[in-house]
Design a protein around this motif. Structure first.
Motif, PDB file in Angstrom:
ATOM      1  N   ALA A  52       0.817  -1.205   0.000  1.00  0.00           N
ATOM      2  CA  ALA A  52       0.000   0.000   0.000  1.00  0.00           C
ATOM      3  C   ALA A  52       0.854   1.261   0.000  1.00  0.00           C
ATOM      4  O   ALA A  52       0.489   2.265  -0.593  1.00  0.00           O
ATOM      5  CB  ALA A  52      -0.942   0.009   1.193  1.00  0.00           C
ATOM      6  N   GLU A  53       1.992   1.218   0.669  1.00  0.00           N
ATOM      7  CA  GLU A  53       2.865   2.387   0.730  1.00  0.00           C
ATOM      8  C   GLU A  53       3.617   2.605  -0.577  1.00  0.00           C
ATOM      9  O   GLU A  53       4.127   3.693  -0.819  1.00  0.00           O
ATOM     10  CB  GLU A  53       3.865   2.232   1.873  1.00  0.00           C
ATOM     11  CG  GLU A  53       3.189   2.185   3.228  1.00  0.00           C
ATOM     12  CD  GLU A  53       4.154   1.820   4.338  1.00  0.00           C
ATOM     13  OE1 GLU A  53       5.353   1.609   4.054  1.00  0.00           O
ATOM     14  OE2 GLU A  53       3.702   1.736   5.484  1.00  0.00           O
ATOM     15  N   ASN A  54       3.685   1.575  -1.409  1.00  0.00           N
ATOM     16  CA  ASN A  54       4.471   1.641  -2.639  1.00  0.00           C
ATOM     17  C   ASN A  54       3.630   1.885  -3.891  1.00  0.00           C
ATOM     18  O   ASN A  54       4.111   1.667  -4.993  1.00  0.00           O
ATOM     19  CB  ASN A  54       5.275   0.353  -2.814  1.00  0.00           C
ATOM     20  CG  ASN A  54       6.259   0.143  -1.679  1.00  0.00           C
ATOM     21  OD1 ASN A  54       6.815   1.102  -1.163  1.00  0.00           O
ATOM     22  ND2 ASN A  54       6.458  -1.099  -1.292  1.00  0.00           N
ATOM     23  N   LYS A  88      -2.792   5.117  -8.588  1.00  0.00           N
ATOM     24  CA  LYS A  88      -3.827   5.891  -7.909  1.00  0.00           C
ATOM     25  C   LYS A  88      -4.689   6.635  -8.921  1.00  0.00           C
ATOM     26  O   LYS A  88      -5.914   6.701  -8.773  1.00  0.00           O
ATOM     27  CB  LYS A  88      -3.191   6.855  -6.917  1.00  0.00           C
ATOM     28  CG  LYS A  88      -2.583   6.138  -5.730  1.00  0.00           C
ATOM     29  CD  LYS A  88      -1.721   6.964  -4.807  1.00  0.00           C
ATOM     30  CE  LYS A  88      -2.071   8.344  -4.537  1.00  0.00           C
ATOM     31  NZ  LYS A  88      -1.216   9.011  -3.538  1.00  0.00           N
ATOM     32  N   GLU A 110      -6.218  10.870   1.437  1.00  0.00           N
ATOM     33  CA  GLU A 110      -4.775  10.831   1.695  1.00  0.00           C
ATOM     34  C   GLU A 110      -4.033  11.921   0.931  1.00  0.00           C
ATOM     35  O   GLU A 110      -2.915  12.270   1.285  1.00  0.00           O
ATOM     36  CB  GLU A 110      -4.186   9.473   1.334  1.00  0.00           C
ATOM     37  CG  GLU A 110      -4.126   9.212  -0.157  1.00  0.00           C
ATOM     38  CD  GLU A 110      -3.292   7.992  -0.507  1.00  0.00           C
ATOM     39  OE1 GLU A 110      -2.784   7.947  -1.632  1.00  0.00           O
ATOM     40  OE2 GLU A 110      -3.150   7.097   0.319  1.00  0.00           O
TER      41      GLU A 110
END
Length: 84
Positions: free
Chosen positions: A2-4, A10, A65
């Motif tokens: 998810a962080e990458n 997106k 986010e």
């Protein structure tokens, strides 16, 4: 994982969500207007809404986010026109 996520991934998801919203609104115009009309007095007819272009508007999608901690639309702001 998810962080990458890449920005392109997106953006692809954002485009899909926008497409789903536009499709939903297009497919449900009659139901949306019927619920609006049931809410009370002084309602605008569907014909007038269509005639004066009140069904033409812009949609904006911003991922939470992507929003800065302050105010504003954020880095991930995306908008698109919805055309009948």
């Amino acid at each position: 994982m998810a962080e990458n996520l890449l920005q392109s991934q997106k953006d692809e998801w954002r485009d899909h969500i926008l497409s789903e919203i536009v499709n939903f609104l297009s497919e449900n115009k009659d139901l949306i207007h019927a619920r609006y009309f049931e809410q009370g007095e002084g309602k605008i007819s569907r014909e007038v809404i269509e005639e004066v272009g009140l069904m033409d508007f812009e949609l904006a999608i911003t991922f939470l986010e992507d929003k800065p901690k302050g105010f504003g639309l954020g880095l991930g702001f995306f908008k698109a026109n919805l055309i009948r």
